[in-house]
Design a protein around this motif. Sequence first.
Motif, mmCIF file in Angstrom:
data_model
loop_
_atom_site.group_PDB
_atom_site.id
_atom_site.type_symbol
_atom_site.label_atom_id
_atom_site.label_comp_id
_atom_site.label_asym_id
_atom_site.label_seq_id
_atom_site.Cartn_x
_atom_site.Cartn_y
_atom_site.Cartn_z
ATOM 1 N N MET A 1 -53.596 -7.373 -43.759
ATOM 2 C CA MET A 1 -53.426 -8.623 -43.054
ATOM 3 C C MET A 1 -52.679 -9.589 -43.961
ATOM 4 O O MET A 1 -53.068 -9.804 -45.098
ATOM 5 C CB MET A 1 -54.795 -9.171 -42.677
ATOM 6 N N ALA A 2 -51.649 -10.204 -43.447
ATOM 7 C CA ALA A 2 -50.842 -11.133 -44.227
ATOM 8 C C ALA A 2 -50.804 -12.486 -43.529
ATOM 9 O O ALA A 2 -50.835 -12.571 -42.308
ATOM 10 C CB ALA A 2 -49.436 -10.577 -44.385
ATOM 11 N N LEU A 3 -50.774 -13.525 -44.329
ATOM 12 C CA LEU A 3 -50.685 -14.877 -43.790
ATOM 13 C C LEU A 3 -49.272 -15.395 -43.966
ATOM 14 O O LEU A 3 -48.621 -15.123 -44.969
ATOM 15 C CB LEU A 3 -51.653 -15.806 -44.506
ATOM 16 N N LYS A 4 -48.840 -16.144 -43.012
ATOM 17 C CA LYS A 4 -47.519 -16.716 -43.081
ATOM 18 C C LYS A 4 -47.586 -17.981 -43.934
ATOM 19 O O LYS A 4 -48.457 -18.823 -43.744
ATOM 20 C CB LYS A 4 -47.066 -17.069 -41.671
ATOM 21 N N GLY A 5 -46.686 -18.137 -44.842
ATOM 22 C CA GLY A 5 -46.661 -19.312 -45.693
ATOM 23 C C GLY A 5 -45.702 -20.356 -45.173
ATOM 24 O O GLY A 5 -44.765 -20.066 -44.441
ATOM 25 N N LYS A 6 -45.940 -21.597 -45.545
ATOM 26 C CA LYS A 6 -45.039 -22.684 -45.160
ATOM 27 C C LYS A 6 -43.986 -22.837 -46.237
ATOM 28 O O LYS A 6 -44.215 -22.520 -47.404
ATOM 29 C CB LYS A 6 -45.807 -24.000 -45.048
ATOM 30 N N SER A 7 -42.866 -23.357 -45.852
ATOM 31 C CA SER A 7 -41.835 -23.599 -46.858
ATOM 32 C C SER A 7 -42.247 -24.798 -47.702
ATOM 33 O O SER A 7 -42.968 -25.682 -47.253
ATOM 34 C CB SER A 7 -40.479 -23.844 -46.201
ATOM 35 N N SER A 8 -41.802 -24.844 -48.920
ATOM 36 C CA SER A 8 -42.193 -25.917 -49.832
ATOM 37 C C SER A 8 -41.649 -27.266 -49.372
ATOM 38 O O SER A 8 -42.250 -28.305 -49.621
ATOM 39 C CB SER A 8 -41.727 -25.613 -51.249
ATOM 40 N N ASP A 9 -40.507 -27.299 -48.692
ATOM 41 C CA ASP A 9 -39.950 -28.555 -48.191
ATOM 42 C C ASP A 9 -40.879 -29.187 -47.161
ATOM 43 O O ASP A 9 -41.102 -30.389 -47.172
ATOM 44 C CB ASP A 9 -38.573 -28.328 -47.556
ATOM 45 N N THR A 10 -41.419 -28.393 -46.284
ATOM 46 C CA THR A 10 -42.313 -28.901 -45.254
ATOM 47 C C THR A 10 -43.596 -29.429 -45.882
ATOM 48 O O THR A 10 -44.095 -30.479 -45.495
ATOM 49 C CB THR A 10 -42.653 -27.800 -44.232
ATOM 50 N N GLU A 12 -44.070 -30.641 -48.918
ATOM 51 C CA GLU A 12 -43.819 -31.875 -49.652
ATOM 52 C C GLU A 12 -43.664 -33.062 -48.713
ATOM 53 O O GLU A 12 -44.210 -34.131 -48.969
ATOM 54 C CB GLU A 12 -42.571 -31.729 -50.529
ATOM 55 N N SER A 13 -42.948 -32.879 -47.618
ATOM 56 C CA SER A 13 -42.751 -33.997 -46.700
ATOM 57 C C SER A 13 -44.054 -34.366 -46.000
ATOM 58 O O SER A 13 -44.345 -35.547 -45.817
ATOM 59 C CB SER A 13 -41.654 -33.690 -45.685
ATOM 60 N N SER A 14 -44.852 -33.386 -45.615
ATOM 61 C CA SER A 14 -46.120 -33.713 -44.953
ATOM 62 C C SER A 14 -47.094 -34.334 -45.945
ATOM 63 O O SER A 14 -47.839 -35.247 -45.589
ATOM 64 C CB SER A 14 -46.735 -32.487 -44.287
ATOM 65 N N ASN A 15 -47.087 -33.877 -47.187
ATOM 66 C CA ASN A 15 -47.944 -34.481 -48.212
ATOM 67 C C ASN A 15 -47.518 -35.909 -48.483
ATOM 68 O O ASN A 15 -48.351 -36.788 -48.684
ATOM 69 C CB ASN A 15 -47.910 -33.665 -49.503
ATOM 70 N N ASP A 16 -46.207 -36.153 -48.499
ATOM 71 C CA ASP A 16 -45.694 -37.496 -48.727
ATOM 72 C C ASP A 16 -46.103 -38.423 -47.584
ATOM 73 O O ASP A 16 -46.531 -39.552 -47.810
ATOM 74 C CB ASP A 16 -44.165 -37.450 -48.871
ATOM 75 N N GLU A 17 -45.994 -37.926 -46.354
ATOM 76 C CA GLU A 17 -46.399 -38.722 -45.190
ATOM 77 C C GLU A 17 -47.893 -38.995 -45.218
ATOM 78 O O GLU A 17 -48.334 -40.107 -44.919
ATOM 79 C CB GLU A 17 -46.013 -38.008 -43.901
#
Length: 67
Positions: A1-10, A12-17
């Motif tokens: 079973m593998a999990l899909k990862g988010k891109s680092s750009d996404t 960073e922007s959500s963390n910033d928001e």
Amino acid sequence: MALKGKSSDTDESSNDEDSKMKSYITRQFKKFVKNANAKGFDKDRRQSNSSQSKSQDKGKKDARDGG
């Protein structure tokens, strides 16, 4: 079973928001508490002043009646 990862750009922007939103909420809450404390202090001060003046008036009446 593998999990899909988010891109680092996404991330960073959500963390910033999220960070901006937390900062905004914190500032608004601090303003609210400051205003609530100031209003409460004024209310208490007005009540104590009216109580003091009533007791002073009573003392004056007692002095006039006794003297």
